[in-house]
Design a protein around this motif. Structure first.
Motif, PDB file in Angstrom:
ATOM      1  N   ALA A 193     -65.467 -35.334   7.587  1.00  0.00           N
ATOM      2  CA  ALA A 193     -66.197 -36.587   7.817  1.00  0.00           C
ATOM      3  C   ALA A 193     -65.925 -37.613   6.728  1.00  0.00           C
ATOM      4  O   ALA A 193     -65.866 -38.813   7.001  1.00  0.00           O
ATOM      5  CB  ALA A 193     -67.701 -36.306   7.911  1.00  0.00           C
ATOM      6  N   SER A 194     -65.750 -37.160   5.497  1.00  0.00           N
ATOM      7  CA  SER A 194     -65.507 -38.074   4.390  1.00  0.00           C
ATOM      8  C   SER A 194     -64.135 -38.736   4.526  1.00  0.00           C
ATOM      9  O   SER A 194     -63.153 -38.096   4.925  1.00  0.00           O
ATOM     10  CB  SER A 194     -65.593 -37.331   3.059  1.00  0.00           C
ATOM     11  OG  SER A 194     -65.114 -38.127   1.998  1.00  0.00           O
ATOM     12  N   GLY A 195     -64.062 -40.017   4.194  1.00  0.00           N
ATOM     13  CA  GLY A 195     -62.795 -40.734   4.303  1.00  0.00           C
ATOM     14  C   GLY A 195     -61.730 -40.179   3.385  1.00  0.00           C
ATOM     15  O   GLY A 195     -60.580 -39.971   3.792  1.00  0.00           O
ATOM     16  N   ALA A 196     -62.096 -39.932   2.115  1.00  0.00           N
ATOM     17  CA  ALA A 196     -61.118 -39.403   1.161  1.00  0.00           C
ATOM     18  C   ALA A 196     -60.660 -38.003   1.553  1.00  0.00           C
ATOM     19  O   ALA A 196     -59.463 -37.684   1.487  1.00  0.00           O
ATOM     20  CB  ALA A 196     -61.729 -39.387  -0.241  1.00  0.00           C
ATOM     21  N   ALA A 197     -61.610 -37.158   1.973  1.00  0.00           N
ATOM     22  CA  ALA A 197     -61.238 -35.799   2.392  1.00  0.00           C
ATOM     23  C   ALA A 197     -60.392 -35.828   3.656  1.00  0.00           C
ATOM     24  O   ALA A 197     -59.472 -35.013   3.818  1.00  0.00           O
ATOM     25  CB  ALA A 197     -62.507 -34.970   2.621  1.00  0.00           C
TER      26      ALA A 197
END
Length: 347
Positions: A151-155
């Protein structure tokens, strides 16, 4: 003083001259070079009235350099004065009519440096939107293939290189890697913009003081200084907050007074930065209350109590409103930020 209204366009400039209020004595329709010569041919200082639209600040600086007065009007205040159809001629008449109202505050003419700084922010925002668009595109493609993504953009970006090589997406793998390359390019462009802003304001005392405020960074501080220019044109912090659309919208009649949501008028970009910054400051205050409550400042304590009373999102907007006022006080009074500052009303 003679007053000249100009309807600006890309290549055609409609001009209306008025010597006595409410009476047009001459009209002209000029191209760009003819309009430049027309400005230079004015022997005496005149008042130029223009809508605050594209190229208005440039032509305002040109006129001011020749000793003229410039009055830029917001298009929202010109529109009610326009009669019948929208034409260049009627727009000039509407500007002359609106300029007669002394209660309409003109838009200050921005300097060349202010405009360059705002364009730098605009470049970063454009690249950010393009980056988000491509991330959402990849998410949709992976979701349709039944592939779960973080869900995280960086991940998501870290895991996307392996996810697009899954067998389900083998026919599109080469093209999806091009999309990932574009995302990385936009991230590099955004980082370069942020570094450029830091170098630009390395010796700026105002931006340095605003940067010390909770929830305010170089990005928000530089955008605010570029948009406002001179804070002295606002009598207090509430006027600046209202100018940014952070104050409640009012629906009142007679003895009944009703305050609704924030007006959301003014500079959308700067207001967005303030609200995002206040969200970060509110989360930091809540973490501080959980881990080290004895270190809470009065501003953080107020933010936490407000969030508990009216909810997180409303408290973030309320904190953003307070941060705008704090920025005005730090900027105008040339003092450093303190989370425990207590303002006193004059006797």
């Amino acid at each position: 003083m003679k007053r000249i209204a100009v309807d600006l366009a890309k290549s055609v400039y409609q001009v209306a001259e008025s010597v006595r209020s409410g009476q047009v004595v001459q009209r002209k329709r000029l191209n760009r070079e003819a309009f430049r010569r027309y400005i230079q041919e004015q022997a005496e200082p005149v008042e130029w009235v223009m809508e605050a639209c594209g190229t208005a600040h440039y032509w305002g600086r040109v006129a001011q350099s020749l000793g003229h007065q410039v009055r830029l009007l917001h298009p929202r205040y010109v529109r009610p004065s326009r009669r019948r159809n929208k034409t260049d001629r009627n727009d000039c008449d509407a500007m002359l009519e609106a300029a007669r109202c002394k209660d309409i505050y003109p838009v200050p003419v921005k300097t060349h440096e202010q405009q360059l700084l705002q364009q730098l922010h605009g470049l970063r925002e454009t690249w950010k939107k393009s980056r988000t668009q491509r991330i959402n595109l990849l998410r949709g493609i992976l979701r349709e293939a039944g592939i779960e993504a973080p869900a995280s953009g960086a991940a998501f970006i870290r895991a996307a290189h392996e996810l697009v090589d899954r067998p389900e997406l083998a026919p599109l793998s080469a093209l999806l890697h091009i999309v990932l390359t574009e995302i990385n390019l936009y991230e590099q462009c955004m980082a370069e913009c942020e570094q450029h802003l830091k170098r630009w304001h390395a010796d700026d005392d105002v931006v340095s003081k605003l940067d010390e405020i909770s929830g305010i960074g170089v990005l928000t501080a530089s955008a605010l200084t570029a948009a406002v220019g001179k804070p002295e044109r606002f009598a207090n912090g509430r006027q600046l907050s209202a100018w940014l659309g952070m104050t409640p919208r009012e629906f009142s009649s007679g003895d009944r007074r009703k305050l609704g949501h924030i007006s959301r008028q003014g500079n959308v970009y700067v207001r967005t930065l303030f609200i995002h910054g206040s969200r970060a400051a509110l989360l930091a205050a809540q973490r501080c209350q959980t881990r080290t409550p004895e270190k809470l400042t009065q501003l953080q304590r107020w933010a936490v109590e407000t969030a508990a009373r009216i909810g997180h999102n409303k408290a973030a907007v309320a904190l953003a409103n307070k941060l705008v006022r704090i920025c005005w006080a730090v900027w105008c009074h040339e003092r450093r930020f303190s989370g425990n500052w207590q303002s006193t009303k004059p006797a």
